[in-house]
Scaffold this active site. Structure first.
Site, PDB file in Angstrom:
ATOM      1  N   ASP A 181       2.290  -4.693   8.982  1.00 16.29           N
ATOM      2  CA  ASP A 181       1.844  -4.629   7.587  1.00 16.29           C
ATOM      3  C   ASP A 181       2.471  -5.807   6.848  1.00 16.29           C
ATOM      4  OD1 ASP A 181       0.515  -2.180   5.824  1.00 16.29           O
ATOM      5  OD2 ASP A 181       1.755  -3.543   4.624  1.00 16.29           O
ATOM      6  N   ILE A 182       1.890  -6.142   5.720  1.00 17.74           N
ATOM      7  CA  ILE A 182       2.426  -7.272   4.938  1.00 17.74           C
ATOM      8  C   ILE A 182       3.707  -6.841   4.210  1.00 17.74           C
ATOM      9  CG2 ILE A 182       1.113  -6.756   2.826  1.00 17.74           C
ATOM     10  CD1 ILE A 182       0.621  -9.878   2.710  1.00 17.74           C
ATOM     11  N   GLY A 198      -0.832   1.571   5.282  1.00 14.07           N
ATOM     12  CA  GLY A 198      -1.800   2.085   4.298  1.00 14.07           C
ATOM     13  C   GLY A 198      -2.015   3.582   4.462  1.00 14.07           C
ATOM     14  N   GLN A 199      -2.933   4.132   3.635  1.00 11.98           N
ATOM     15  CA  GLN A 199      -3.146   5.592   3.663  1.00 11.98           C
ATOM     16  C   GLN A 199      -3.628   6.054   5.038  1.00 11.98           C
ATOM     17  OE1 GLN A 199      -6.616   7.058   1.604  1.00 11.98           O
ATOM     18  NE2 GLN A 199      -5.851   9.157   1.537  1.00 11.98           N
ATOM     19  N   LEU A 200      -4.645   5.376   5.582  1.00 16.09           N
ATOM     20  CA  LEU A 200      -5.157   5.746   6.916  1.00 16.09           C
ATOM     21  C   LEU A 200      -4.202   5.248   8.003  1.00 16.09           C
ATOM     22  CD1 LEU A 200      -7.401   6.673   8.895  1.00 16.09           C
ATOM     23  CD2 LEU A 200      -8.448   4.408   8.580  1.00 16.09           C
ATOM     24  N   LYS A 254     -18.004  -4.087   3.281  1.00 19.64           N
ATOM     25  CA  LYS A 254     -18.156  -3.131   4.389  1.00 19.64           C
ATOM     26  C   LYS A 254     -19.549  -3.258   5.010  1.00 19.64           C
ATOM     27  CE  LYS A 254     -14.088  -1.270   4.429  1.00 19.64           C
ATOM     28  NZ  LYS A 254     -13.191  -1.582   5.560  1.00 19.64           N
ATOM     29  N   TYR A 289     -16.118  -4.114  -2.470  1.00 13.94           N
ATOM     30  CA  TYR A 289     -15.644  -3.365  -1.298  1.00 13.94           C
ATOM     31  C   TYR A 289     -16.837  -2.912  -0.444  1.00 13.94           C
ATOM     32  CZ  TYR A 289     -13.545   0.655   1.157  1.00 13.94           C
ATOM     33  OH  TYR A 289     -13.120   1.562   2.095  1.00 13.94           O
ATOM     34  N   ILE A 337      -2.288 -10.609   7.613  1.00 10.61           N
ATOM     35  CA  ILE A 337      -3.519 -10.793   8.392  1.00 10.61           C
ATOM     36  C   ILE A 337      -4.197 -12.126   8.043  1.00 10.61           C
ATOM     37  CG2 ILE A 337      -4.838  -9.387   6.740  1.00 10.61           C
ATOM     38  CD1 ILE A 337      -5.619  -9.931  10.486  1.00 10.61           C
TER      39      ILE A 337
HETATM   40  C1  VAH Z   1     -12.138   4.136  -1.756  1.00 16.62           C
HETATM   41  N1  VAH Z   1     -10.887   5.696  -0.355  1.00 16.62           N
HETATM   42  O1  VAH Z   1     -12.132   4.993  -2.604  1.00 16.62           O
HETATM   43  C2  VAH Z   1     -11.832   4.576  -0.321  1.00 16.62           C
HETATM   44  C3  VAH Z   1     -13.078   5.035   0.401  1.00 16.62           C
HETATM   45  C4  VAH Z   1     -15.179   6.373   0.244  1.00 16.62           C
HETATM   46  C5  VAH Z   1     -13.946   5.938  -0.442  1.00 16.62           C
HETATM   47  O2  VAH Z   1     -13.782   3.969   0.900  1.00 16.62           O
HETATM   48  O3  VAH Z   1     -12.395   3.000  -2.002  1.00 16.62           O
END
Ligand code: VAH
Length: 315
Positions: A32-33, A9-11, A144, A140, A51
């Site tokens: 990774d998948i 992924g990006q990170l 979190k 999302y 995962i």
């Molecule tokens: C997103 N890049 O845009 C992520 C991040 C704060 C943004 O969590 O969903």
């Protein structure tokens, strides 16, 4: 060994590089998948891993003697709104499973990223404090927020040393983002270098907290290397660097590309951005483990524009 989940992924792409440089490639397993996405990791061990396949994850933890897990796999904010129940299931079930494994195998440390997405429309928008009202209205963000509660629970109840950062939007040139609301701030550089017009999916004045990837990597490594007793916050630390609007990042690029042009066509992601803070107070991270960022917008833009042209061949 260190297991990285969602390494492509990006990170993950940049953290895998940093961890391999720090500990040596044979101490890192990038998973990774997506098998094709793993081909770029020729400097560490790799394995295809879903995962959600708990038996496969458990088997890998055993055979590779995993002592640390960086669990980076998640569905981000924009994609999550298109597949709410899948996003919730992947983001939450996978974290709970990793926390259970950490407890069962007495692992040394776990890293799990949170986000400014935990904040919602009624959170104070300017200099958002570490502790405040959080009523996220994206799947999302909800995942979190719940994830932070579980991390603190496993630390307090079972002593699992899980650590977390509420990342702002992350911007880098070594990997492409996927499905985020802050992704425009990566794409804009690609368009400038390609000599193309840029259409922003956020309004010109939509300020968001952001961070250059080298700062995000530094923060992650600093947090993970901090002595256990210095990590006082076990939900997730606010983390900040810069805040800017689409117009401001455009202007910082136009200095280098005078012909670059932009227009603004807000889409469904504008509502997500509007629910998030404009800026973040990260004084706890600065006080507890000495966090400080290095890159401002001008310095980030100069660094990306100096490196992305030749790096683009990798995409
Ligand atoms: C997103 N890049 O845009 C992520 C991040 C704060 C943004 O969590 O969903």
């Amino acid at each position: 060994r260190i297991l990285i989940i969602g390494a492509a992924g990006q990170l993950g792409s940049e953290l895998t590089l940093a961890l391999s440089q720090q500990y040596g490639g044979d101490h890192v397993i990038a998973t990774d998948i997506n098998p094709k996405a793993l081909e770029k990791f020729d400097f560490c061990k790799t394995a295809v891993l879903d995962i959600m396949n708990q038996d496969a994850v458990r088997q890998l933890v055993k055979t590779e003697n995993v002592k640390q897990v960086y669990h980076l796999a998640a569905v981000l904010s924009a994609t999550g709104e298109k597949n709410p129940l899948f996003a919730w299931q992947l983001n939450m079930d996978s974290l709970l499973f990793v926390l259970e494994l950490a407890k069962e195998f007495k692992m040394e440390k776990i890293y799990w990223p949170s986000s400014i997405a935990v904040f919602g429309p009624n959170t104070p928008k300017v200099n958002t404090p570490q502790y405040c009202v959080k009523e996220p209205n994206t799947v999302y963000g909800i995942s979190k927020q719940a994830g932070e509660r579980w991390c603190e629970y496993y630390f307090q109840k079972f002593g699992v040393d899980v650590r977390s950062l509420r990342y702002p939007g992350l911007i880098g040139y070594k990997s492409l983002p996927g499905g985020g609301t802050t992704d425009y701030a990566v794409d804009i550089y690609h368009k400038a270098i390609a000599g193309e017009h840029f259409v922003s999916f956020l309004r010109a004045d939509s300020a968001l907290p952001m961070m250059y990837m080298p700062d995000a990597i530094k923060a992650t490594m600093d947090l993970m290397h901090a002595p256990r007793e210095q990590v006082k916050i076990r939900s997730s630390y606010n983390l900040a660097a810069i805040s800017f609007t689409p117009r401001e990042i455009f202007e910082s690029i136009k200095v280098h590309y005078p012909d670059f042009s932009i227009s603004y066509e807000p889409d469904f992601r504008q509502a997500i951005a509007d629910s998030w803070p404009d800026s973040i107070d990260d004084s706890s991270a600065r006080a507890d483990w000495g966090w400080k960022h290095d890159y401002d917008l001008k310095k980030m833009t100069a660094d990306i524009l100096a490196n992305l042209p030749e790096y683009m061949v990798n995409f």
